[in-house]
Motif scaffolding. Structure first.
Motif, PDB file in Angstrom:
ATOM      1  N   GLU A 222       0.837  -1.210   0.000  1.00 44.59           N
ATOM      2  CA  GLU A 222       0.000   0.000   0.000  1.00 44.59           C
ATOM      3  C   GLU A 222       0.865   1.250   0.000  1.00 44.59           C
ATOM      4  OE1 GLU A 222      -3.003   0.174   2.947  1.00 44.59           O
ATOM      5  OE2 GLU A 222      -3.858  -1.797   2.462  1.00 44.59           O
ATOM      6  N   GLU A 223       2.001   1.183   0.689  1.00 44.50           N
ATOM      7  CA  GLU A 223       2.914   2.328   0.711  1.00 44.50           C
ATOM      8  C   GLU A 223       3.492   2.578  -0.690  1.00 44.50           C
ATOM      9  OE1 GLU A 223       7.047   3.923   2.826  1.00 44.50           O
ATOM     10  OE2 GLU A 223       6.271   1.922   3.290  1.00 44.50           O
ATOM     11  N   ASP A 224       3.840   1.503  -1.397  1.00 42.48           N
ATOM     12  CA  ASP A 224       4.330   1.649  -2.774  1.00 42.48           C
ATOM     13  C   ASP A 224       3.279   2.334  -3.641  1.00 42.48           C
ATOM     14  OD1 ASP A 224       6.823   0.377  -2.367  1.00 42.48           O
ATOM     15  OD2 ASP A 224       5.909  -1.604  -2.634  1.00 42.48           O
ATOM     16  N   MET A 225       2.032   1.898  -3.504  1.00 43.22           N
ATOM     17  CA  MET A 225       0.955   2.475  -4.296  1.00 43.22           C
ATOM     18  C   MET A 225       0.775   3.963  -3.987  1.00 43.22           C
ATOM     19  SD  MET A 225      -1.307   2.415  -6.556  1.00 43.22           S
ATOM     20  CE  MET A 225      -1.110   0.685  -6.946  1.00 43.22           C
ATOM     21  N   THR A 226       0.811   4.299  -2.708  1.00 44.82           N
ATOM     22  CA  THR A 226       0.661   5.700  -2.307  1.00 44.82           C
ATOM     23  C   THR A 226       1.778   6.547  -2.901  1.00 44.82           C
ATOM     24  OG1 THR A 226      -0.429   5.093  -0.241  1.00 44.82           O
ATOM     25  CG2 THR A 226       0.590   7.280  -0.344  1.00 44.82           C
ATOM     26  N   ARG A 227       3.004   6.048  -2.847  1.00 45.19           N
ATOM     27  CA  ARG A 227       4.147   6.789  -3.376  1.00 45.19           C
ATOM     28  C   ARG A 227       4.060   6.925  -4.904  1.00 45.19           C
ATOM     29  NH1 ARG A 227       9.281   4.368  -2.314  1.00 45.19           N
ATOM     30  NH2 ARG A 227      10.230   6.447  -2.456  1.00 45.19           N
ATOM     31  N   LEU A 228       3.605   5.885  -5.582  1.00 46.99           N
ATOM     32  CA  LEU A 228       3.423   5.959  -7.035  1.00 46.99           C
ATOM     33  C   LEU A 228       2.418   7.044  -7.409  1.00 46.99           C
ATOM     34  CD1 LEU A 228       3.233   2.184  -8.093  1.00 46.99           C
ATOM     35  CD2 LEU A 228       4.983   3.819  -8.800  1.00 46.99           C
ATOM     36  N   GLU A 229       1.295   7.059  -6.707  1.00 46.21           N
ATOM     37  CA  GLU A 229       0.252   8.036  -7.018  1.00 46.21           C
ATOM     38  C   GLU A 229       0.694   9.454  -6.671  1.00 46.21           C
ATOM     39  OE1 GLU A 229      -3.089   6.214  -4.960  1.00 46.21           O
ATOM     40  OE2 GLU A 229      -3.892   5.602  -6.920  1.00 46.21           O
ATOM     41  N   GLU A 230       1.431   9.620  -5.584  1.00 45.39           N
ATOM     42  CA  GLU A 230       1.941  10.944  -5.221  1.00 45.39           C
ATOM     43  C   GLU A 230       2.948  11.434  -6.264  1.00 45.39           C
ATOM     44  OE1 GLU A 230       3.500  10.389  -1.313  1.00 45.39           O
ATOM     45  OE2 GLU A 230       1.549  10.720  -0.317  1.00 45.39           O
ATOM     46  N   TYR A 231       3.799  10.534  -6.731  1.00 50.11           N
ATOM     47  CA  TYR A 231       4.795  10.898  -7.744  1.00 50.11           C
ATOM     48  C   TYR A 231       4.095  11.297  -9.044  1.00 50.11           C
ATOM     49  CZ  TYR A 231       9.086  10.625 -10.531  1.00 50.11           C
ATOM     50  OH  TYR A 231      10.147  10.929 -11.355  1.00 50.11           O
ATOM     51  N   ARG A 232       3.097  10.508  -9.436  1.00 50.85           N
ATOM     52  CA  ARG A 232       2.347  10.827 -10.650  1.00 50.85           C
ATOM     53  C   ARG A 232       1.691  12.198 -10.534  1.00 50.85           C
ATOM     54  NH1 ARG A 232      -2.504   6.946 -12.662  1.00 50.85           N
ATOM     55  NH2 ARG A 232      -3.275   7.470 -10.576  1.00 50.85           N
ATOM     56  N   SER A 233       1.091  12.465  -9.403  1.00 56.32           N
ATOM     57  CA  SER A 233       0.408  13.757  -9.210  1.00 56.32           C
ATOM     58  C   SER A 233       1.400  14.915  -9.260  1.00 56.32           C
ATOM     59  CB  SER A 233      -0.317  13.745  -7.865  1.00 56.32           C
ATOM     60  OG  SER A 233      -0.915  14.978  -7.608  1.00 56.32           O
ATOM     61  N   ARG A 234       2.584  14.725  -8.709  1.00 52.92           N
ATOM     62  CA  ARG A 234       3.557  15.817  -8.624  1.00 52.92           C
ATOM     63  C   ARG A 234       4.204  16.105  -9.975  1.00 52.92           C
ATOM     64  NH1 ARG A 234       8.769  16.227  -4.473  1.00 52.92           N
ATOM     65  NH2 ARG A 234       9.445  18.307  -5.155  1.00 52.92           N
ATOM     66  N   TYR A 235       4.505  15.066 -10.742  1.00 59.05           N
ATOM     67  CA  TYR A 235       5.336  15.255 -11.939  1.00 59.05           C
ATOM     68  C   TYR A 235       4.596  14.968 -13.251  1.00 59.05           C
ATOM     69  CZ  TYR A 235       9.310  15.467  -8.751  1.00 59.05           C
ATOM     70  OH  TYR A 235      10.184  15.842  -7.748  1.00 59.05           O
ATOM     71  N   ARG A 236       3.321  14.691 -13.198  1.00 56.77           N
ATOM     72  CA  ARG A 236       2.591  14.305 -14.414  1.00 56.77           C
ATOM     73  C   ARG A 236       2.686  15.402 -15.483  1.00 56.77           C
ATOM     74  NH1 ARG A 236      -0.937  10.305 -15.561  1.00 56.77           N
ATOM     75  NH2 ARG A 236      -2.547  10.620 -17.111  1.00 56.77           N
ATOM     76  N   ALA A 237       2.959  14.998 -16.708  1.00 53.33           N
ATOM     77  CA  ALA A 237       3.047  15.951 -17.822  1.00 53.33           C
ATOM     78  C   ALA A 237       1.648  16.377 -18.251  1.00 53.33           C
ATOM     79  CB  ALA A 237       3.767  15.302 -19.003  1.00 53.33           C
ATOM     80  N   THR A 238       1.549  17.556 -18.847  1.00 54.91           N
ATOM     81  CA  THR A 238       0.261  18.073 -19.280  1.00 54.91           C
ATOM     82  C   THR A 238      -0.179  17.486 -20.622  1.00 54.91           C
ATOM     83  OG1 THR A 238       1.397  19.954 -20.293  1.00 54.91           O
ATOM     84  CG2 THR A 238       0.548  20.260 -18.063  1.00 54.91           C
ATOM     85  N   ASP A 239       0.742  16.830 -21.341  1.00 52.32           N
ATOM     86  CA  ASP A 239       0.408  16.293 -22.658  1.00 52.32           C
ATOM     87  C   ASP A 239       0.163  14.790 -22.650  1.00 52.32           C
ATOM     88  OD1 ASP A 239       2.994  15.537 -22.174  1.00 52.32           O
ATOM     89  OD2 ASP A 239       3.850  16.414 -23.989  1.00 52.32           O
ATOM     90  N   VAL A 240      -0.043  14.219 -21.476  1.00 44.86           N
ATOM     91  CA  VAL A 240      -0.307  12.778 -21.375  1.00 44.86           C
ATOM     92  C   VAL A 240      -1.705  12.489 -21.908  1.00 44.86           C
ATOM     93  CG1 VAL A 240      -0.685  10.895 -19.764  1.00 44.86           C
ATOM     94  CG2 VAL A 240       1.254  12.432 -19.454  1.00 44.86           C
TER      95      VAL A 240
END
Length: 240
Positions: A222-240
């Motif tokens: 669950e911690e891995d999942m939380t970190r993945l989602e936080e990373y995606r939210s922080r660095y997600r590109a606008t052209d995805v």
């Protein structure tokens, strides 16, 4: 069992990636300086079942599009085994459609004896070429490959990579160069815009997160999942 929300070839490839630790969870410092909660390493696909899995996934990704091409180009070095094995898998999928597709790759240094030149495999002159590689990060390696193709007289029609991190390129401040935040676009998006060609990926970060959720603890915590989602939210590109 295949994950219901993504195609079977993606689900199968993800399973192989995770079981071989080619996709692993932890804390990894990227070239950009970012602390990533996961890492993708296509270089670990060196055993028979694994190279079969990645080349089959590449072949299905290409076959799912109407993109016409004559040659798969594998940039030295990781792209070399990928291009050769994907040609084999494409012919296995549909020999009538793909039986005449060739592979090609570049030498790091041009050969000055024998047949000479910097290209091994099919010549590129007048051919429609697709680049096969593991990832696009800053886009530098892909641009070098494009220069080789253009110099040899080929026409680039597309690029396929194994994994799309779907994150924006690092800003000058992230790289320790000072200045303001840069583009919110991804490296893949920049290549699409600059060259006006499709850039496809077998897997994306979205695919990884969806798969791990559906496996309900088989891969990652669950911690891995939380970190993945936080990373995606922080660095997600606008052209995805």
């Amino acid at each position: 069992m295949a994950s219901p929300s993504i195609p079977p070839h993606k689900s199968s490839f993800l399973s192989h990636c995770l079981s071989a630790d080619a996709l692993s969870f932890g804390t990894y410092t990227l070239k950009s300086g970012r602390q990533s909660p996961y890492f993708f390493n296509a270089g670990l696909f060196h055993r028979g079942p694994l190279i079969r899995a990645i080349s089959t996934a590449f072949a299905h990704t290409l076959a799912s599009t109407p993109l016409p091409f004559d040659v798969l180009f594998g940039p030295a070095y990781k792209g070399i085994p990928l291009a050769a094995t994907v040609v084999d898998k494409l012919a296995g999928l549909d020999e009538e459609r793909y039986g005449n597709v060739s592979y090609s790759f570049n030498r790091k240094e041009a050969k000055d004896h024998g047949e000479g030149g910097s290209i091994v495999g099919a010549g590129l002159k007048g051919k429609r070429v697709v680049i096969i590689d593991d990832v696009i990060t800053a886009g530098t390696a892909i641009r070098e490959a494009i220069e080789v193709i253009e110099r040899e007289g080929g026409k680039l029609v597309g690029i396929v990579v194994a994994f799309d991190r779907q994150e924006r390129m690092p800003s000058a401040s992230e790289k320790g160069e000072g200045g303001e935040e840069g583009t919110k676009a991804s490296a893949i998006g920049e290549v699409r815009r600059q060259y006006g060609i499709p850039v496809l990926a077998i897997l994306t970060l979205d695919d990884l997160i969806a798969y791990v959720k559906e496996q309900k603890g088989s891969f990652g915590t669950e911690e891995d999942m939380t970190r993945l989602e936080e990373y995606r939210s922080r660095y997600r590109a606008t052209d995805v």
